[in-house]
Scaffold this motif. Structure first.
Motif, PDB file in Angstrom:
ATOM      1  N   GLU A  30       0.866  -1.146   0.092  1.00  0.00           N
ATOM      2  CA  GLU A  30       0.048  -0.049   0.021  1.00  0.00           C
ATOM      3  C   GLU A  30       0.987   1.294   0.009  1.00  0.00           C
ATOM      4  O   GLU A  30       1.953   1.176   0.491  1.00  0.00           O
ATOM      5  N   VAL A  31       0.128   2.347  -0.353  1.00  0.00           N
ATOM      6  CA  VAL A  31       1.032   3.436  -0.571  1.00  0.00           C
ATOM      7  C   VAL A  31       0.855   4.279   0.814  1.00  0.00           C
ATOM      8  O   VAL A  31      -0.016   4.345   1.506  1.00  0.00           O
ATOM      9  N   ARG A  32       2.047   4.501   1.479  1.00  0.00           N
ATOM     10  CA  ARG A  32       1.943   5.498   2.699  1.00  0.00           C
ATOM     11  C   ARG A  32       1.986   6.884   2.447  1.00  0.00           C
ATOM     12  O   ARG A  32       1.513   7.444   3.210  1.00  0.00           O
ATOM     13  N   THR A  33       2.995   7.158   1.584  1.00  0.00           N
ATOM     14  CA  THR A  33       3.154   8.584   1.306  1.00  0.00           C
ATOM     15  C   THR A  33       3.334   8.894  -0.096  1.00  0.00           C
ATOM     16  O   THR A  33       4.132   7.983  -0.763  1.00  0.00           O
ATOM     17  N   ASP A  34       2.800  10.219  -0.714  1.00  0.00           N
ATOM     18  CA  ASP A  34       3.080  10.245  -2.164  1.00  0.00           C
ATOM     19  C   ASP A  34       2.834  11.947  -2.283  1.00  0.00           C
ATOM     20  O   ASP A  34       1.826  12.351  -2.478  1.00  0.00           O
ATOM     21  N   ASN A  35       4.045  12.771  -1.992  1.00  0.00           N
ATOM     22  CA  ASN A  35       4.199  13.988  -1.664  1.00  0.00           C
ATOM     23  C   ASN A  35       5.091  14.500  -2.841  1.00  0.00           C
ATOM     24  O   ASN A  35       6.268  13.931  -2.914  1.00  0.00           O
ATOM     25  N   PRO A  36       5.024  15.758  -3.146  1.00  0.00           N
ATOM     26  CA  PRO A  36       6.011  16.440  -4.005  1.00  0.00           C
ATOM     27  C   PRO A  36       7.215  16.706  -3.110  1.00  0.00           C
ATOM     28  O   PRO A  36       7.228  16.758  -2.049  1.00  0.00           O
ATOM     29  N   PHE A  37       8.301  16.436  -3.699  1.00  0.00           N
ATOM     30  CA  PHE A  37       9.679  16.533  -3.147  1.00  0.00           C
ATOM     31  C   PHE A  37      10.500  17.334  -4.193  1.00  0.00           C
ATOM     32  O   PHE A  37      10.301  17.016  -5.454  1.00  0.00           O
ATOM     33  N   PRO A  38      11.527  18.143  -3.655  1.00  0.00           N
ATOM     34  CA  PRO A  38      12.232  19.017  -4.555  1.00  0.00           C
ATOM     35  C   PRO A  38      12.974  17.997  -5.800  1.00  0.00           C
ATOM     36  O   PRO A  38      13.382  18.523  -6.779  1.00  0.00           O
ATOM     37  N   MET A  39      13.343  16.809  -5.488  1.00  0.00           N
ATOM     38  CA  MET A  39      13.878  16.098  -6.721  1.00  0.00           C
ATOM     39  C   MET A  39      13.119  15.026  -7.238  1.00  0.00           C
ATOM     40  O   MET A  39      13.335  14.186  -7.771  1.00  0.00           O
ATOM     41  N   GLY A  40      11.770  15.239  -6.894  1.00  0.00           N
ATOM     42  CA  GLY A  40      10.758  14.218  -7.692  1.00  0.00           C
ATOM     43  C   GLY A  40       9.534  14.038  -6.597  1.00  0.00           C
ATOM     44  O   GLY A  40       8.799  15.047  -6.339  1.00  0.00           O
ATOM     45  N   ARG A  41       9.331  12.834  -6.055  1.00  0.00           N
ATOM     46  CA  ARG A  41       8.290  12.589  -5.250  1.00  0.00           C
ATOM     47  C   ARG A  41       8.992  11.815  -3.931  1.00  0.00           C
ATOM     48  O   ARG A  41       9.844  11.139  -4.050  1.00  0.00           O
ATOM     49  N   TRP A  42       8.307  12.158  -2.770  1.00  0.00           N
ATOM     50  CA  TRP A  42       8.563  11.242  -1.768  1.00  0.00           C
ATOM     51  C   TRP A  42       7.561  10.195  -1.672  1.00  0.00           C
ATOM     52  O   TRP A  42       6.237  10.402  -1.340  1.00  0.00           O
ATOM     53  N   LEU A  43       7.806   9.202  -2.187  1.00  0.00           N
ATOM     54  CA  LEU A  43       6.956   7.986  -2.434  1.00  0.00           C
ATOM     55  C   LEU A  43       7.392   6.891  -1.518  1.00  0.00           C
ATOM     56  O   LEU A  43       8.472   6.026  -2.031  1.00  0.00           O
ATOM     57  N   THR A  44       6.572   6.509  -0.486  1.00  0.00           N
ATOM     58  CA  THR A  44       6.768   5.365   0.213  1.00  0.00           C
ATOM     59  C   THR A  44       5.569   4.315   0.004  1.00  0.00           C
ATOM     60  O   THR A  44       4.509   4.587  -0.163  1.00  0.00           O
ATOM     61  N   VAL A  45       5.962   3.283   0.186  1.00  0.00           N
ATOM     62  CA  VAL A  45       4.933   1.797   0.126  1.00  0.00           C
ATOM     63  C   VAL A  45       5.403   0.917   1.490  1.00  0.00           C
ATOM     64  O   VAL A  45       6.389   1.094   1.651  1.00  0.00           O
ATOM     65  N   ALA A  46       4.505   0.140   1.747  1.00  0.00           N
ATOM     66  CA  ALA A  46       4.739  -0.932   2.767  1.00  0.00           C
ATOM     67  C   ALA A  46       3.746  -2.016   2.671  1.00  0.00           C
ATOM     68  O   ALA A  46       2.704  -1.829   2.067  1.00  0.00           O
ATOM     69  N   PRO A  47       4.152  -3.172   3.152  1.00  0.00           N
ATOM     70  CA  PRO A  47       3.203  -4.364   3.173  1.00  0.00           C
ATOM     71  C   PRO A  47       2.023  -4.087   3.837  1.00  0.00           C
ATOM     72  O   PRO A  47       2.097  -3.123   5.050  1.00  0.00           O
ATOM     73  N   LYS A  48       0.722  -4.295   3.498  1.00  0.00           N
ATOM     74  CA  LYS A  48      -0.412  -3.836   4.417  1.00  0.00           C
ATOM     75  C   LYS A  48      -0.254  -4.288   5.733  1.00  0.00           C
ATOM     76  O   LYS A  48       0.100  -5.402   5.996  1.00  0.00           O
ATOM     77  N   GLY A  49      -0.466  -3.042   6.744  1.00  0.00           N
ATOM     78  CA  GLY A  49      -0.334  -3.494   8.167  1.00  0.00           C
ATOM     79  C   GLY A  49       1.261  -3.522   8.694  1.00  0.00           C
ATOM     80  O   GLY A  49       1.547  -3.726   9.842  1.00  0.00           O
ATOM     81  N   GLY A  50       2.304  -3.439   7.642  1.00  0.00           N
ATOM     82  CA  GLY A  50       3.675  -3.593   8.229  1.00  0.00           C
ATOM     83  C   GLY A  50       3.984  -1.975   8.645  1.00  0.00           C
ATOM     84  O   GLY A  50       3.550  -1.102   8.479  1.00  0.00           O
ATOM     85  N   GLU A  51       5.212  -2.125   9.385  1.00  0.00           N
ATOM     86  CA  GLU A  51       5.464  -0.947  10.093  1.00  0.00           C
ATOM     87  C   GLU A  51       6.568  -0.158   9.191  1.00  0.00           C
ATOM     88  O   GLU A  51       6.897   1.011   9.048  1.00  0.00           O
ATOM     89  N   THR A  52       7.662  -0.819   8.689  1.00  0.00           N
ATOM     90  CA  THR A  52       8.862  -0.621   7.944  1.00  0.00           C
ATOM     91  C   THR A  52       8.367  -0.143   6.558  1.00  0.00           C
ATOM     92  O   THR A  52       7.489  -0.832   6.044  1.00  0.00           O
ATOM     93  N   THR A  53       8.468   1.092   6.077  1.00  0.00           N
ATOM     94  CA  THR A  53       8.264   1.510   4.633  1.00  0.00           C
ATOM     95  C   THR A  53       9.520   1.385   3.717  1.00  0.00           C
ATOM     96  O   THR A  53      10.839   1.536   4.341  1.00  0.00           O
ATOM     97  N   LEU A  54       9.300   1.499   2.375  1.00  0.00           N
ATOM     98  CA  LEU A  54      10.216   1.460   1.685  1.00  0.00           C
ATOM     99  C   LEU A  54      10.216   2.817   0.810  1.00  0.00           C
ATOM    100  O   LEU A  54       9.097   3.009   0.340  1.00  0.00           O
TER     101      LEU A  54
END
Length: 117
Positions: A30-54
Motif C-alpha cells: 500500500e502507498v503510505r506517502t506520495d508527496n511532492p519533493f524537490p527532486m521528484g516525489r517522496w513515495l513510500t510503500v509498505a506491506p499492508k499492516g507493516g511498520e517499515t516503509t520502502l
C-alpha cells in the motif's frame, strides 16, 4: 536503547511510476506517502499492516541496487504464482536448513529474500 525502529529503507529506482506499479500491483503493498519533493516525489510503500516503509527514490542515479533485503510472506507458493503471472523472475520456493525461502529482484535490480512466515 538508542535506536528502537527501522522506519524506512531507501530503495533506488529509475522510474517511480513503474516502481509504484510493481510494488502495489505485483506485491500488493500500500502507498503510505506520495508527496511532492524537490527532486521528484517522496513515495513510500509498505506491506499492508507493516511498520517499515520502502522509499522508492529516483534521485540517486548512481546508487547501486540493494541486495538481500529479507522480508516474510505467509504463502510462498502464492507469491511465486503472482510473480510468475507478472513475468518477474524468481528462484524457489526452496527448503533450506534455516527454513523455506524464495528469491526475486524488482524491475530495478533490488534483491529480496522472502522467508516463509
Amino acid at each position: 536503547m538508542l535506536i528502537s525502529t527501522i522506519a524506512t529503507v531507501t530503495v533506488p529506482v529509475a522510474d517511480q511510476e513503474r516502481a509504484l506499479a510493481f510494488y502495489t500491483g505485483v506485491l500488493d503493498f500500500e502507498v503510505r506517502t506520495d508527496n511532492p519533493f524537490p527532486m521528484g516525489r517522496w513515495l513510500t510503500v509498505a506491506p499492508k499492516g507493516g511498520e517499515t516503509t520502502l522509499l522508492l527514490a529516483s534521485w540517486f542515479p548512481g546508487m547501486a541496487p540493494i541486495g538481500g533485503l529479507v522480508v516474510t510472506a505467509p504463502d510462498l507458493d502464492a507469491l511465486a504464482a503472482r510473480l510468475r503471472a507478472n513475468e518477474t523472475a524468481f528462484e524457489g520456493p526452496s527448503d533450506e536448513p534455516w527454513g523455506r525461502q524464495l528469491l526475486f529482484h524488482d524491475p530495478f535490480g533490488n534483491g529480496y529474500v522472502v522467508s516463509q512466515a
